[in-house]
Structures are given as C-alpha cells and as structure tokens.
Design a protein around this motif. Sequence first.
Motif, mmCIF file in Angstrom:
data_model
loop_
_atom_site.group_PDB
_atom_site.id
_atom_site.type_symbol
_atom_site.label_atom_id
_atom_site.label_comp_id
_atom_site.label_asym_id
_atom_site.label_seq_id
_atom_site.Cartn_x
_atom_site.Cartn_y
_atom_site.Cartn_z
ATOM 1 N N MET A 189 0.827 -1.207 0.000
ATOM 2 C CA MET A 189 0.000 0.000 0.000
ATOM 3 C C MET A 189 0.864 1.261 0.000
ATOM 4 N N CYS A 190 1.970 1.245 0.718
ATOM 5 C CA CYS A 190 2.871 2.404 0.721
ATOM 6 C C CYS A 190 3.417 2.663 -0.680
ATOM 7 N N HIS A 191 3.788 1.604 -1.379
ATOM 8 C CA HIS A 191 4.303 1.785 -2.738
ATOM 9 C C HIS A 191 3.211 2.290 -3.687
ATOM 10 N N GLU A 192 1.998 1.815 -3.510
ATOM 11 C CA GLU A 192 0.875 2.317 -4.311
ATOM 12 C C GLU A 192 0.612 3.797 -4.015
ATOM 13 N N MET A 249 0.737 7.351 -6.260
ATOM 14 C CA MET A 249 -0.323 8.364 -6.275
ATOM 15 C C MET A 249 0.241 9.746 -5.950
ATOM 16 N N ALA A 250 1.141 9.806 -4.975
ATOM 17 C CA ALA A 250 1.746 11.082 -4.601
ATOM 18 C C ALA A 250 2.538 11.663 -5.774
ATOM 19 N N ARG A 251 3.230 10.803 -6.508
ATOM 20 C CA ARG A 251 3.974 11.274 -7.691
ATOM 21 C C ARG A 251 3.023 11.818 -8.747
ATOM 22 N N TRP A 252 1.922 11.124 -8.979
ATOM 23 C CA TRP A 252 0.929 11.604 -9.950
ATOM 24 C C TRP A 252 0.414 12.984 -9.553
ATOM 25 N N ASP A 253 0.378 13.220 -8.230
ATOM 26 C CA ASP A 253 -0.104 14.510 -7.731
ATOM 27 C C ASP A 253 1.014 15.543 -7.644
ATOM 28 N N GLY A 254 2.242 15.142 -7.989
ATOM 29 C CA GLY A 254 3.353 16.087 -8.016
ATOM 30 C C GLY A 254 4.104 16.253 -6.707
ATOM 31 N N ASP A 255 3.872 15.353 -5.740
ATOM 32 C CA ASP A 255 4.532 15.480 -4.437
ATOM 33 C C ASP A 255 5.628 14.425 -4.307
ATOM 34 N N GLU A 256 6.803 14.756 -4.803
ATOM 35 C CA GLU A 256 7.927 13.818 -4.782
ATOM 36 C C GLU A 256 8.420 13.536 -3.366
ATOM 37 N N THR A 257 8.359 14.527 -2.486
ATOM 38 C CA THR A 257 8.800 14.327 -1.096
ATOM 39 C C THR A 257 7.926 13.285 -0.406
ATOM 40 N N THR A 304 8.628 9.801 -1.815
ATOM 41 C CA THR A 304 9.866 9.225 -1.292
ATOM 42 C C THR A 304 9.667 8.683 0.117
ATOM 43 N N LEU A 305 8.978 9.430 0.957
ATOM 44 C CA LEU A 305 8.708 8.970 2.328
ATOM 45 C C LEU A 305 7.885 7.689 2.334
#
Length: 75
Positions: free
Chosen positions: A42-45, A49-57, A60-61
């Motif tokens: 779930m964390c990897h999924e 989703m966070a990358r799709w939303d533009g939140d690389e930080t 990564t976490l």
Amino acid sequence: MKMHEDANPNIEPFRARRAAAAPEPSRPREHEYPVREYIGAMCHEMAQMARWDGDETLATLLEVAGTRAKAAVAG
C-alpha cells in the motif's frame, strides 16, 4: 482538556478486549495475516499516487516506509 486514559474509568473494558485479541505466542500473527506485506504494498501504491499529484517528497517517504515494512518480513 484531554484526560489521561488511566483517569478514565470506562477504559477497562477496552483494555480487556485488546488483551483478549492479542495473538498467542505459539501462533504468530504474521503467518495468518500478512500485515507487513500489505502495508509495504500500500505504501508503494500511495507513493505512486503522490507522484501523480506532483509530491515527490511524500512519494519518497512512502517508498521508504514501504521498503521498511517489507524488509522487516524478510529478516
């Protein structure tokens, strides 16, 4: 004002239920329910989703948390 849980007389039934639900030492819970594997996946999924939303930080976490969850299972 927040009460400390020991000051709450209604907490005892919840503690008893929690203790009754604890896994038996002879039957490790991780063999019955792959909780860490699920958390890792779930964390990897969610990282994706966070990358799709533009939140690389955040991505990564989440990846670090997912890798940690899966590593704990392996050893």
